[in-house]
Design an enzyme around this catalytic site. Structure first.
Site, PDB file in Angstrom:
ATOM      1  N   GLU A 107       0.830  -1.192   0.000  1.00 36.35           N
ATOM      2  CA  GLU A 107       0.000   0.000   0.000  1.00 36.35           C
ATOM      3  C   GLU A 107       0.871   1.252   0.000  1.00 36.35           C
ATOM      4  OE1 GLU A 107      -2.735  -0.449   3.340  1.00 36.35           O
ATOM      5  OE2 GLU A 107      -2.833  -2.603   3.009  1.00 36.35           O
TER       6      GLU A 107
ATOM      7  N   GLU B  56      -9.853   5.841   2.749  1.00 38.99           N
ATOM      8  CA  GLU B  56     -10.294   5.062   3.910  1.00 38.99           C
ATOM      9  C   GLU B  56     -10.232   5.969   5.131  1.00 38.99           C
ATOM     10  OE1 GLU B  56      -8.181   1.367   4.576  1.00 38.99           O
ATOM     11  OE2 GLU B  56      -8.615   1.412   6.713  1.00 38.99           O
TER      12      GLU B  56
END
Ligand SMILES: *[C@@H]1O[C@H](CO)[C@@H](O)[C@H](O)[C@H]1NC(C)=O
Ligand SMILES: *[C@@H]1O[C@H](CO)[C@@H](O)[C@H](O)[C@H]1NC(C)=O
Length: 425
Positions: free
Chosen positions: A229, A340
């Site tokens: 990520e 997120e």
């Protein structure tokens, strides 16, 4: 859960008999060994961990945001604490760089200065010498904010990435994590890129965060999920402030025992002397004002199997060695891009923590945050637009996502939202 982690932190800090307090609020997962330890043992644990994380510096730079950047010799970086890397020969550059439509060089030809004005705040006070890498120094206070020394720099147990197409839908708001993402799956992927609009979203509670990133995922969504990520994040717990920071993360067992943010464990091997993981990005976009974005490319070296990361056009940061992973040692099975946040409010209430710019996709450029020039690296190692990109969000009334496609931006989407508000109680 929010109250639990706050209590745990206080207990840790003051050396309270916090197991007792924890029992009262019934939050078993924060019962780390540190809780019962004496203040002296805690101090020792903190000092030992700091020594492990902060390597001897050749040169040190004080950043205006309060960070200390240590320039550490490349061969002394945290990666080489890993037993498998003891005899590792550093790859100073990838053997291969994926080609394809290059939107960035087009943008440059149009004398768009966005990329060159984009910098890290600490650059204002100096640069690291050759053969060193810049590392954000971890402070005692950073460790004391974590629920335990060992958990610092790691995502919480039980965190799950949404699987948009899953037949049995995730319970809404699982662990309070909420997403607004675009994704592709069903092929073998060897990398992904995106140009990501950079903002400074407001965070309501220190134990929440807001991030915008891409996920390179391998495996089914079980206990052995592999993930790489990278993107930007605001995370008061991790960094002690509300700055927007460049970050990476990796795990090979669904966030259980392996992996961490940035260089906070051994794994990622950095080669760039220019860019510090976890450092503040400057400047950031403003509503109705100037827009800034960063480009991130992650790809697999077809010869040696390592996963490389590039920031902007100019900075090859380093790589995750293939042996760290199981599924990703071969290829990725899904790519996700988007935002997120953590909602720490209990009982169906909602936090006012923002995602992206804090505005919904409908508002468009200059107001809503975007990902543009979204591409994947295919089986022939070419960069190309993803086919059949889907969109997913748990609660579109709080955070939403809208895909699009045009000649300028290729595949893109707007995403984000304000969290708690008229539509989102
Ligand atoms: C590293 O090299 C030394 C000396 O050649 C060898 O004894 C050792 O087993 C190697 N370690 C690893 C992890 O490969
Ligand atoms: C971060 O922002 C929150 C709310 O916007 C504020 O209450 C808090 O004091 C800020 N934290 C720091 C360390 O500046």
């Amino acid at each position: 859960m929010a109250a639990g982690s706050r209590i745990a932190r206080r207990g840790f800090f003051l050396g309270f008999p916090c197991l007792l307090i924890l029992a009262a609020v019934a939050v078993p997962w924060v019962a780390s060994p540190v809780c019962g330890a004496s203040p002296t043992a805690q101090r020792l644990a903190v000092r030992r961990h700091l020594k492990r994380l902060n390597k001897p510096a050749v040169h040190t730079i004080q950043s205006p945001d309060g960070d200390t950047i240590d320039c550490v010799h490349v061969s002394h970086q945290p990666a080489f604490d890993h037993p498998f890397l003891k005899n590792h020969t550093i790859q100073m550059r990838p053997t291969f760089h994926p080609e394809g439509l290059n939107f960035e060089s087009e943008a440059r030809k149009n004398s768009d200065q966005r990329e060159s004005s984009m910098t890290q705040l600490w650059h204002l006070n100096g640069r690291c010498p050759e053969n060193t890498i810049p590392i954000r120094r971890t402070k005692k206070e950073d460790l004391l904010r974590a629920s335990s020394v060992k958990r610092y720099g790691r995502k919480k147990h039980g965190r799950r990435i949404p699987r948009p197409s899953s037949a049995d839908p995730e319970p809404i708001n699982e662990n309070g994590h909420q997403h607004a993402i675009a994704y592709v799956e069903g092929d073998k992927y060897y990398g992904a890129r995106a140009t990501i609009n950079v903002w400074n979203p407001k965070i309501q509670q220190p134990n929440e965060f807001s991030l915008s990133q891409l996920w390179i995922l391998g495996g089914s969504f079980g206990e052995d999920l592999n993930s790489i990520e990278a993107g930007w994040q605001v995370s008061p717990d991790l960094y002690g402030d509300n700055n927007t920071r460049l970050f990476t993360y990796w795990t090979s067992d669904a966030y259980q025992a392996t992996g961490c943010y940035n260089l906070l464990c051994s794994g990622f091997i950095q080669v760039s002397s220019e860019i510090a993981m976890g450092a503040s990005i400057f400047p950031v976009s403003s509503y109705h004002g100037s827009q800034f974005d960063i480009s991130i490319l992650v790809w697999k070296d077809p010869k040696l199997g390592n996963w490389w990361m590039q920031f902007g056009n100019d900075y090859v940061l380093g790589y995750w060695p293939a042996f760290l992973f199981s599924y990703l040692a071969d290829s990725a099975s899904m790519i996700e891009w988007g935002g997120e946040v953590v909602n720490s409010e209990p009982d169906g209430q909602h936090t006012a923590t923002q995602m992206g710019s804090g505005h919904f996709p409908e508002e468009g450029f200059g107001k809503s945050s975007y990902f543009r020039n979204i591409q994947i690296v295919d089986e022939s190692n070419n960069l190309r637009a993803p086919r059949g990109m889907g969109a997913f969000t748990e609660q579109s009334n709080c955070y939403d996502v809208q895909n699009g496609n045009n000649d300028d931006w290729g595949s893109f989407f707007y995403y984000g939202g304000p969290g708690k508000g008229d539509n989102c109680p």
